[in-house]
Design a protein around this motif. Structure first.
Motif, PDB file in Angstrom:
ATOM      1  N   TYR A 167     -35.817  36.028  55.316  1.00 57.23           N
ATOM      2  CA  TYR A 167     -35.158  36.321  56.679  1.00 57.23           C
ATOM      3  C   TYR A 167     -34.362  37.438  57.048  1.00 57.23           C
ATOM      4  CZ  TYR A 167     -31.874  34.501  60.383  1.00 57.23           C
ATOM      5  OH  TYR A 167     -30.696  34.573  61.415  1.00 57.23           O
ATOM      6  N   CYS A 168     -34.012  37.953  56.774  1.00 57.18           N
ATOM      7  CA  CYS A 168     -33.369  39.490  57.490  1.00 57.18           C
ATOM      8  C   CYS A 168     -34.512  40.339  57.506  1.00 57.18           C
ATOM      9  CB  CYS A 168     -32.290  40.213  56.021  1.00 57.18           C
ATOM     10  SG  CYS A 168     -29.900  39.573  55.225  1.00 57.18           S
ATOM     11  N   LEU A 169     -35.451  40.629  57.024  1.00 55.56           N
ATOM     12  CA  LEU A 169     -36.503  41.210  57.541  1.00 55.56           C
ATOM     13  C   LEU A 169     -37.407  40.646  58.381  1.00 55.56           C
ATOM     14  CD1 LEU A 169     -38.202  41.928  54.291  1.00 55.56           C
ATOM     15  CD2 LEU A 169     -36.635  43.317  55.685  1.00 55.56           C
ATOM     16  N   LEU A 170     -37.750  39.436  59.045  1.00 53.81           N
ATOM     17  CA  LEU A 170     -37.599  38.560  60.223  1.00 53.81           C
ATOM     18  C   LEU A 170     -36.691  39.286  61.405  1.00 53.81           C
ATOM     19  CD1 LEU A 170     -40.075  36.910  60.873  1.00 53.81           C
ATOM     20  CD2 LEU A 170     -39.080  35.176  60.690  1.00 53.81           C
ATOM     21  N   SER A 171     -35.501  38.334  60.791  1.00 50.28           N
ATOM     22  CA  SER A 171     -34.370  38.946  62.008  1.00 50.28           C
ATOM     23  C   SER A 171     -34.936  40.840  62.177  1.00 50.28           C
ATOM     24  CB  SER A 171     -32.943  38.737  61.114  1.00 50.28           C
ATOM     25  OG  SER A 171     -32.008  38.653  62.050  1.00 50.28           O
ATOM     26  N   TYR A 172     -34.075  41.330  61.450  1.00 55.84           N
ATOM     27  CA  TYR A 172     -34.293  43.478  61.864  1.00 55.84           C
ATOM     28  C   TYR A 172     -35.822  43.203  62.510  1.00 55.84           C
ATOM     29  CZ  TYR A 172     -34.367  47.597  61.187  1.00 55.84           C
ATOM     30  OH  TYR A 172     -34.254  48.585  61.749  1.00 55.84           O
ATOM     31  N   GLY A 173     -37.000  42.318  62.133  1.00 59.66           N
ATOM     32  CA  GLY A 173     -37.966  42.859  62.884  1.00 59.66           C
ATOM     33  C   GLY A 173     -37.258  42.125  64.184  1.00 59.66           C
ATOM     34  N   TRP A 174     -36.921  40.934  64.594  1.00 54.11           N
ATOM     35  CA  TRP A 174     -37.314  39.994  65.715  1.00 54.11           C
ATOM     36  C   TRP A 174     -35.916  41.276  67.304  1.00 54.11           C
ATOM     37  CZ3 TRP A 174     -35.979  34.853  64.160  1.00 54.11           C
ATOM     38  CH2 TRP A 174     -37.760  34.552  64.076  1.00 54.11           C
ATOM     39  N   TYR A 221     -35.434  44.781  66.364  1.00 59.17           N
ATOM     40  CA  TYR A 221     -35.474  45.881  66.019  1.00 59.17           C
ATOM     41  C   TYR A 221     -35.005  46.669  67.718  1.00 59.17           C
ATOM     42  CZ  TYR A 221     -37.589  50.496  64.899  1.00 59.17           C
ATOM     43  OH  TYR A 221     -38.242  51.637  65.337  1.00 59.17           O
ATOM     44  N   GLN A 222     -35.691  46.566  68.765  1.00 56.26           N
ATOM     45  CA  GLN A 222     -35.507  47.481  70.337  1.00 56.26           C
ATOM     46  C   GLN A 222     -34.653  47.226  70.474  1.00 56.26           C
ATOM     47  OE1 GLN A 222     -38.450  45.337  72.919  1.00 56.26           O
ATOM     48  NE2 GLN A 222     -39.932  46.675  72.268  1.00 56.26           N
ATOM     49  N   HIS A 223     -33.097  46.287  69.927  1.00 52.43           N
ATOM     50  CA  HIS A 223     -31.940  46.509  70.239  1.00 52.43           C
ATOM     51  C   HIS A 223     -31.092  46.975  69.505  1.00 52.43           C
ATOM     52  CE1 HIS A 223     -28.263  44.890  71.294  1.00 52.43           C
ATOM     53  NE2 HIS A 223     -27.338  44.058  70.038  1.00 52.43           N
ATOM     54  N   PHE A 224     -31.880  47.301  68.159  1.00 52.37           N
ATOM     55  CA  PHE A 224     -30.683  48.042  67.221  1.00 52.37           C
ATOM     56  C   PHE A 224     -31.216  49.332  67.184  1.00 52.37           C
ATOM     57  CE2 PHE A 224     -31.186  44.868  63.954  1.00 52.37           C
ATOM     58  CZ  PHE A 224     -29.779  44.068  64.547  1.00 52.37           C
TER      59      PHE A 224
END
Length: 77
Positions: free
Chosen positions: A63-70, A72-75
């Motif tokens: 879930y953490c990896l998927l959330s980070y992928g979603w 990513y542009q914001h981060f």
């Protein structure tokens, strides 16, 4: 058994192309594959007599990896 009924981990590298061509890539076939993968994950890591934290921690890490992928542009800004 037939090549189409073998799991991915039992397919040899030379047979991989033929095995992929036997897969069902329709929406119903993909949904069935996801359901089969989820039920085997639950059977192996969640619904066991002496379960440890491995199953839940793998689910949370995914879930953490998927959330980070979603996000990513914001981060990255």
């Amino acid at each position: 058994g037939p090549l189409s009924e073998r799991p991915l981990m039992e397919v040899r590298l030379g047979e991989l192309h033929t095995w992929i061509s036997t897969c069902n890539f329709s929406p119903q076939g993909l949904l069935g594959a996801v359901q089969k993968a989820w039920s085997s994950y639950c059977a192996k890591y969640i619904h066991v007599r002496r379960g440890g934290p491995a199953g839940i921690s793998m689910l949370l890490a995914g879930y953490c990896l998927l959330s980070y992928g979603w996000n990513y542009q914001h981060f990255s800004k």
